[in-house]
Design an enzyme around this catalytic site. Structure first.
Site, PDB file in Angstrom:
ATOM      1  CG  ASN A   1     -40.587  -7.662   1.411  1.00 15.01           C
ATOM      2  OD1 ASN A   1     -39.352  -7.728   1.453  1.00 15.01           O
ATOM      3  ND2 ASN A   1     -41.238  -6.521   1.315  1.00 15.01           N
TER       4      ASN A   1
ATOM      5  NE  ARG B   1     -39.027  -4.998  -1.943  1.00 10.30           N
ATOM      6  CZ  ARG B   1     -38.564  -4.148  -1.040  1.00 10.30           C
ATOM      7  NH1 ARG B   1     -38.664  -4.433   0.241  1.00 10.30           N
ATOM      8  NH2 ARG B   1     -38.031  -3.026  -1.405  1.00 10.30           N
TER       9      ARG B   1
ATOM     10  NE  ARG C   1     -33.405   4.783   2.841  1.00  7.69           N
ATOM     11  CZ  ARG C   1     -34.213   4.073   2.055  1.00  7.69           C
ATOM     12  NH1 ARG C   1     -34.082   4.103   0.749  1.00  7.69           N
ATOM     13  NH2 ARG C   1     -35.170   3.344   2.582  1.00  7.69           N
TER      14      ARG C   1
END
Ligand code: AMP
Length: 398
Positions: free
Chosen positions: A7, A90, A240
């Site tokens: 990943n 990933r 976020r």
């Protein structure tokens, strides 16, 4: 079959070596600060840990270092690189091209490059990681597992935005959704734990971590999710902003004379529970600050819990009911008080939390009362095992 799960982030590389005969994790680790002054590798195997601090200028060097340590005489777990049968990567964005994991070919690489325009922060490091593995392990099959793939079953009424249709057909602007590998894993796992086929369950999975998203999974297929064109949408997150009125973007850019890059940073890095609290993006810090009387930390938590609860209601409506609500990822697995706050007020839906059962962290557990018609579970996510399983399945068929 031994599978290496990779990943890659922009400056990091997480890895796991999995023996797929018994799904045992043989070793795992993290390369951090690739290309930066204080880069290092942390390797874990057989309950032991080793840290190596050295210059790691790029992902190719990082992959080489990982292979060196996996085959090292002292802390390695395989004799040679040849023991690795396949690599599973990933990949964040698979666009509409990839509704399932896939063997990486030259054609796939071209399609991935195309998807990069939609995920400029995430896909390029994934591609760099794939290229690095291909260069160092030529001939070893590589498989891409996409965060977006599981959500490709969403109907158009759920994935379309109310914008001119050409923005979809020409610019590919639509809801894609993310964390798909985690949502898929949890759906399968809760079905297994309940002893009910996933095709018979309406599941709302709450993946709550630094990044958070919910998915409505009806009879095994994703029908809606909170993240959108990018992972910025949905509930507010660590840093976020989540869903906001899109006109705010124009207003703030105009009033503060911000460039698109600055606005992007504001929404991705300076917002969410960090932006509200001014304390931290970490839910543990927020819990502590709130207990000490910090009102903005409490507000950030209240907003998060409220937004998650509201989306659960929305997804129950979307599926015409819900059989099971699952909690996963850092906050979902460990945040006892967070789960309790989210579940408060869900009784009308038939979801009743059992406070004793909810006193649990990081393991599969039923947390609803016996008379709760909607079951609630904690299910620790495991994206790596999904990547390894898909890799094994695809490579075995070749
Ligand atoms: P993840 O992105 O899945 O690694 O999740 C990271 C988030 O999980 C961070 O905000 C952590 O504060 C949060 N987390 C970890 N442990 C706990 C805990 N015991 N209680 C509340 N949040 C936690």
């Amino acid at each position: 079959m031994i599978v290496l799960v990779v990943n890659c982030g922009s400056s990091s590389l997480k890895y796991q070596l999995v023996n797929m005969d018994n799904e045992e994790v043989m070793a795992k680790g993290l390369v951090e600060k690739i290309g930066l002054p204080d880069s290092q590798l942390t390797h874990k195997w057989n309950g032991q840990k080793k840290e190596i601090k050295q210059s790691i200028p790029d992902h190719k060097v990082a992959v080489k270092l990982v292979l060196d340590i996996l085959t090292d005489a002292e802390c390695g777990v395989i004799k040679s690189m040849d023991a690795i049968d396949a690599v599973g990567h990933r990949v964040v964005h698979g666009g509409e091209e990839f509704a399932a994991s896939t063997l990486i070919t030259d054609e796939v690489m071209k399609a991935l490059e195309k998807c990069s325009a939609m995920a400029p922060l995430h896909n390029p490091p994934n591609i760099i990681g794939i290229n690095a593995c291909k260069a160092i392990m030529p001939g070893v099959p590589q498989v891409g597992v996409f965060d977006t793939a599981f959500h490709q079953t969403m109907p158009a009424k759920a994935f379309m935005y109310g914008l001119p249709y050409e923005l979809y057909t020409e610019d590919h602007i639509r809801r894609y959704g993310f964390h798909g590998t985690s949502h898929r894993y949890v759906a399968g796992e809760v079905a297994k734990v309940m002893g009910v086929p996933v095709e018979k369950l309406r599941i709302i999975n709450c993946h709550l971590g630094n990044g958070s998203s919910l998915a409505a999974i009806k009879y095994g297929k994703c029908v809606d999710t909170t993240m959108g064109f990018t992972p910025l949408a949905g509930v507010l997150m660590g840093t976020r902003c989540g869903d906001i009125d899109p006109a705010i973007v124009l207003n703030v850019m105009d009033n503060h004379n911000l460039s698109t890059k600055e606005m992007d940073t504001l929404m991705n890095k300076k917002s969410g529970v960090l932006g509200i609290s001014g304390v931290s993006s970490d839910f543990r810090d927020l819990g502590e600050a709130a207990k000490e009387g910090n009102e903005r930390a409490q507000l950030a938590l209240d907003m998060f819990h409220y937004q998650v609860r509201k989306e659960i209601g929305a997804f129950a409506a979307a599926m015409g009911g819900v059989d099971v609500i699952t909690f996963t990822a850092g906050v979902g697995e460990n945040g006892i008080e967070d789960r309790a706050a989210i579940a408060e007020g869900l009784e009308y839906l038939g979801a009743k939390l059992d406070p004793q059962r909810n006193d649990v962290r990081g393991k599969d557990a039923l947390i609803s009362t016996d008379d709760s018609t909607v079951k609630m579970y904690v299910i620790p996510t495991n994206e790596e095992i999904m990547i390894a399983r898909d890799t094994k399945e695809i490579v075995s068929k070749q």
